[in-house]
Design an enzyme around this catalytic site. Structure first.
Site, PDB file in Angstrom:
ATOM      1  N   HIS A 289      38.095  68.612  51.933  1.00  0.00           N
ATOM      2  CA  HIS A 289      38.911  69.637  51.274  1.00  0.00           C
ATOM      3  C   HIS A 289      39.726  68.974  50.165  1.00  0.00           C
ATOM      4  O   HIS A 289      40.383  67.967  50.390  1.00  0.00           O
ATOM      5  CB  HIS A 289      39.845  70.273  52.320  1.00  0.00           C
ATOM      6  N   HIS A 332      48.922  68.037  57.076  1.00  0.00           N
ATOM      7  CA  HIS A 332      49.492  67.037  56.180  1.00  0.00           C
ATOM      8  C   HIS A 332      51.019  67.047  56.191  1.00  0.00           C
ATOM      9  O   HIS A 332      51.651  68.035  56.578  1.00  0.00           O
ATOM     10  CB  HIS A 332      48.965  67.214  54.750  1.00  0.00           C
ATOM     11  N   GLU A 338      57.045  72.565  49.447  1.00  0.00           N
ATOM     12  CA  GLU A 338      56.138  73.660  49.118  1.00  0.00           C
ATOM     13  C   GLU A 338      56.714  75.010  49.556  1.00  0.00           C
ATOM     14  O   GLU A 338      57.011  75.219  50.730  1.00  0.00           O
ATOM     15  CB  GLU A 338      54.791  73.453  49.817  1.00  0.00           C
ATOM     16  N   TYR A 347      45.130  84.260  53.843  1.00  0.00           N
ATOM     17  CA  TYR A 347      45.133  82.846  53.479  1.00  0.00           C
ATOM     18  C   TYR A 347      44.324  82.088  54.521  1.00  0.00           C
ATOM     19  O   TYR A 347      44.505  82.291  55.724  1.00  0.00           O
ATOM     20  CB  TYR A 347      46.567  82.331  53.418  1.00  0.00           C
ATOM     21  N   HIS A 362      57.721  74.762  53.482  1.00  0.00           N
ATOM     22  CA  HIS A 362      57.476  73.487  54.155  1.00  0.00           C
ATOM     23  C   HIS A 362      58.085  72.398  53.280  1.00  0.00           C
ATOM     24  O   HIS A 362      57.551  72.067  52.221  1.00  0.00           O
ATOM     25  CB  HIS A 362      55.969  73.259  54.346  1.00  0.00           C
ATOM     26  N   HIS A 368      52.689  70.388  58.438  1.00  0.00           N
ATOM     27  CA  HIS A 368      52.160  71.751  58.442  1.00  0.00           C
ATOM     28  C   HIS A 368      50.654  71.692  58.264  1.00  0.00           C
ATOM     29  O   HIS A 368      50.078  70.632  58.062  1.00  0.00           O
ATOM     30  CB  HIS A 368      52.821  72.619  57.366  1.00  0.00           C
TER      31      HIS A 368
END
Length: 434
Positions: A289, A332, A338, A347, A362, A368
């Protein structure tokens, strides 16, 4: 020309006039301007900024901006500005439902609600994150923000932005940037009863297009897909109020005329809009990703290369084709903080709870990632090509830690159980079986 005609290009040297022959030939401020107008420079950078980053427009208007009363302070309502240290920054993950729509008659200014801030507006660092929800047009009131430029992200309802430099119509799925100091009104389009959305108030360097680096010449947001308005003016007398956001406070001055009286203008400091469906998504076609930075639409650089004051990032419809890969966003912890919102659809990192109009926060190094249900499904899914079509999420990502406001932390729409979405992530460790 029609009121909603646009000029194409990102920060181009535009030239537009609502009456023929308005723009002076060969100079910016002649002794007498055509039609008896006043010349006024509107600057968005220091005079000595490098040419590539020098932002200014020349306006030719019926009355100069100084033709107004003195300012008086007024109540700021639910609006806040950094540094807002009423509540300490918090490492907890946070999520909110959508801001409720107002029941009383509420215009854009009264419908502003600050969720979080960071940095320091007076030192031109950081940003503020606001929500808006309103059901009435601004008619006798106008607004400008001296603390920062405004990035508007509609989620519900189409807006008509009436600015000094022209008109912009803005629907969900589009964004607009209103420069620091620009005077404007927000009204609803004829088919819109009420409107709701998100705002990033950028205190620092103006948004620009990110560099493409190894991507090459093409990809992400293309300059030709940005649109600025053509000149539009109104010569209207009456009793009007101009509200300024300055130094974190609201101030009001009286006018006997509409401030939207610019007959012509030229320059590169202007409002603009962008349709997010025009974003040329770059994604992996092999494995893993990609980092969210590959989805950056606009960036406000800081004095540290590679660490933005703010990145505006979107997660649009796209193909997922990575093989041998956990396809949703990975777990991560990040040095950047963020703030996320959802415009429509779902989402891919959350099975439920993150709904259109909602928000999540976050902060720096707070862990998260996908919730337990998403992890289980993605870990066992057949990895055939999949098109994520019903989705449009975004992120305001900043090098500075966000301070949620007391209003956001005490709001009825705060989800107090957000952390529970990860409680089902149990150990699958089998040391004796690979």
């Amino acid at each position: 020309m029609s009121d909603l005609e646009y000029q194409r290009g990102f920060r181009n040297q535009f030239a537009t006039e609502a009456l023929p022959g308005t723009l002076p030939e060969g100079q910016n401020s002649p002794q007498r301007c055509p039609y008896g107008l006043y010349a006024e420079q509107f600057s968005g950078s220091a005079f000595t900024a490098p040419r590539s980053h020098n932002l200014r427009s020349w306006l030719y208007r019926i009355r100069p901006s100084v033709a107004q009363s003195a300012y008086r302070p007024i109540e700021a309502g639910q609006l806040s500005t950094a540094p807002d240290t009423a509540v300490a920054a918090d490492p907890n993950q946070m999520r909110w439902d959508p801001l409720p729509m107002p029941q009383a008659t509420t215009d854009f200014i009264d419908g502003l609600f600050t969720m979080a801030t960071n940095g320091d507006a007076r030192n031109q660092a950081g940003c503020g994150v606001h929500l808006y929800a309103f059901n009435a047009d601004m008619t006798e009131r106008y607004f400008y923000d001296a603390d920062g430029e405004l990035l508007l992200v509609p989620q519900l309802g189409t807006l008509l932005l009436r600015t000094e430099l022209g008109l912009l119509e803005l629907a969900p799925g589009e964004i607009a940037v209103l420069p620091r100091g620009l005077k404007f009104q927000v009204r609803r389009a004829p088919d819109t009863d009420a409107a709701r959305g998100y705002i990033c108030e950028n205190y620092a360097s103006p948004f620009e297009l990110p560099g493409l680096g190894p991507i090459g010449a093409n990809g992400l947001a293309n300059p030709r897909d940005f649109f600025a308005p053509t000149a539009y003016y109104e010569d209207t007398q009456g009793e009007f109020e101009l509200i300024a956001k300055f130094g974190g406070k609201l101030w009001a001055a009286e006018l006997d005329h509409s401030p939207l009286d610019v007959v012509a203008w030229h320059g590169n400091y202007a409002p603009y809009k962008y349709d997010l469906t025009r974003f040329n998504t770059i994604n992996t076609v092999s494995f893993d990703h990609p980092d969210p930075s590959i989805f950056t639409v606009l960036t406000s650089p800081s004095d540290t290369a590679g660490m933005a004051n703010i990145d505006f990032v979107i997660f649009p419809p796209r193909w997922m084709v990575a093989e041998h890969t956990f396809r949703p966003p990975y777990f991560h912890r990040n040095i950047m903080s963020e703030y996320m919102g959802l415009i429509h659809g779902t989402y891919d990192a959350k099975a439920e709870g993150f709904v259109p109009g909602g928000s999540s926060l976050h902060n720096c190094m707070s862990p998260h990632g996908p919730d337990a249900n998403t992890f289980e499904q993605a870990s066992t899914a057949e990895l055939t090509p999949q098109y994520l079509g019903d989705t449009l999420a975004f992120m305001f990502e900043s090098r500075y830690v966000f301070n949620p406001t007391p209003m956001a932390l005490s709001a009825d729409f705060l989800q107090s159980d957000y952390v529970d979405v990860w409680q089902g992530l149990h150990s699958h460790f089998t040391p004796n079986a690979r």
